[in-house]
Design a protein around this motif. Structure first.
Motif, short mmCIF file in Angstrom:
data_model
loop_
_atom_site.label_atom_id
_atom_site.label_comp_id
_atom_site.label_asym_id
_atom_site.label_seq_id
_atom_site.Cartn_x
_atom_site.Cartn_y
_atom_site.Cartn_z
N ARG A 150 0.83 -1.21 0.00
CA ARG A 150 0.00 0.00 0.00
C ARG A 150 0.86 1.25 0.00
O ARG A 150 0.57 2.21 -0.71
CB ARG A 150 -0.95 -0.01 1.20
N THR A 151 1.95 1.24 0.76
CA THR A 151 2.84 2.40 0.82
C THR A 151 3.45 2.70 -0.53
O THR A 151 3.40 3.84 -1.01
CB THR A 151 3.96 2.18 1.86
N TRP A 152 4.02 1.70 -1.20
CA TRP A 152 4.67 1.93 -2.49
C TRP A 152 3.66 2.25 -3.58
O TRP A 152 3.94 3.03 -4.50
CB TRP A 152 5.56 0.76 -2.87
N ALA A 153 2.46 1.68 -3.49
CA ALA A 153 1.41 2.01 -4.45
C ALA A 153 1.01 3.47 -4.29
O ALA A 153 0.83 4.20 -5.27
CB ALA A 153 0.21 1.09 -4.27
N ALA B 284 1.69 1.42 -10.16
CA ALA B 284 2.78 2.16 -10.80
C ALA B 284 2.55 2.29 -12.30
O ALA B 284 2.77 3.36 -12.88
CB ALA B 284 4.11 1.49 -10.51
N VAL B 285 2.08 1.22 -12.94
CA VAL B 285 1.80 1.27 -14.38
C VAL B 285 0.66 2.24 -14.67
O VAL B 285 0.73 3.03 -15.62
CB VAL B 285 1.46 -0.15 -14.92
N GLU B 286 -0.37 2.21 -13.86
CA GLU B 286 -1.50 3.14 -14.06
C GLU B 286 -1.04 4.59 -13.91
O GLU B 286 -1.38 5.45 -14.73
CB GLU B 286 -2.62 2.82 -13.06
N SER B 287 -0.25 4.87 -12.90
CA SER B 287 0.27 6.22 -12.69
C SER B 287 1.21 6.63 -13.82
O SER B 287 1.16 7.76 -14.31
CB SER B 287 0.99 6.30 -11.34
N LEU B 288 2.07 5.71 -14.24
CA LEU B 288 3.00 5.99 -15.33
C LEU B 288 2.25 6.29 -16.62
O LEU B 288 2.56 7.27 -17.32
CB LEU B 288 3.94 4.80 -15.53
N ASN B 289 1.24 5.50 -16.94
CA ASN B 289 0.45 5.75 -18.14
C ASN B 289 -0.26 7.11 -18.08
O ASN B 289 -0.34 7.82 -19.07
CB ASN B 289 -0.58 4.64 -18.36
N PHE B 290 -0.75 7.47 -16.91
CA PHE B 290 -1.41 8.77 -16.74
C PHE B 290 -0.43 9.91 -16.96
O PHE B 290 -0.73 10.88 -17.66
CB PHE B 290 -2.06 8.87 -15.36
N GLN B 291 0.76 9.79 -16.41
CA GLN B 291 1.77 10.84 -16.57
C GLN B 291 2.23 10.96 -18.02
O GLN B 291 2.42 12.06 -18.53
CB GLN B 291 2.96 10.59 -15.64
N MET C 157 -5.59 7.71 -2.46
CA MET C 157 -6.49 7.20 -1.43
C MET C 157 -6.91 5.75 -1.72
O MET C 157 -6.99 4.93 -0.80
CB MET C 157 -7.72 8.11 -1.30
N ALA C 158 -7.13 5.43 -2.99
CA ALA C 158 -7.48 4.05 -3.36
C ALA C 158 -6.33 3.11 -3.03
O ALA C 158 -6.54 2.02 -2.48
CB ALA C 158 -7.84 3.97 -4.84
N ALA C 159 -5.11 3.52 -3.35
CA ALA C 159 -3.93 2.69 -3.05
C ALA C 159 -3.78 2.51 -1.55
O ALA C 159 -3.45 1.42 -1.08
CB ALA C 159 -2.67 3.33 -3.65
N SER C 160 -4.02 3.57 -0.80
CA SER C 160 -3.93 3.50 0.66
C SER C 160 -4.93 2.51 1.24
O SER C 160 -4.65 1.84 2.23
CB SER C 160 -4.17 4.89 1.25
#
Length: 136
Positions: free
Chosen positions: A25-28, A66-73, A118-121
């Protein structure tokens, strides 16, 4: 200093024991909110890229976030490049439309970034809207 002569074929970045649920959860979360730190240097994609490279084989949950965040960026970079080209093509007149869109987009990006964190948390999945999914 690292001693590479003693390394095994399965050692190096991205390898190691599976992460605990708390670490996952922390790294997500960091893969989403860490973008704000990297964004100061106009390199928002570096944080999720680094987390994806380091933890993709240790946690499927962290990899997905991480993939979802990377794709968004990456999508935001593409949209910014398109906006820049439109401003150039219209000899600057596009600024009248682009600037308000950038302000609205920045606020929306911040909102969805917080929602993803918040979802990752909470240990839940999150899909960013209007994202071009190039990295799987």
């Amino acid at each position: 200093m690292l001693d590479w002569s003693m390394s095994t074929p399965n050692s190096g970045p991205g390898t190691g024991p599976p992460l605990s649920a708390s670490e996952e959860r922390t790294w997500a979360m960091v893969s989403h909110i860490g973008v704000l730190v990297a964004a100061w240097f106009a390199m928002g994609f570096l944080c999720p890229l680094a987390i994806w490279l380091l933890f993709r084989s240790r946690s499927e949950f962290v990899r997905r976030h991480a993939v979802e965040s990377l794709n968004f960026q990456i999508s935001l970079l593409i949209y910014s490049a398109i906006a820049f080209v439109l401003v150039l093509i219209t000899f600057g007149l596009g600024v009248l439309i682009i600037v308000p869109l950038i302000v609205i987009g920045a606020v929306a990006a911040l909102v969805v970034l917080i929602m993803a964190t918040m979802a990752a948390s909470s240990g839940n999945e999150y899909r960013y809207p209007l994202t071009i999914r190039m990295v799987h």
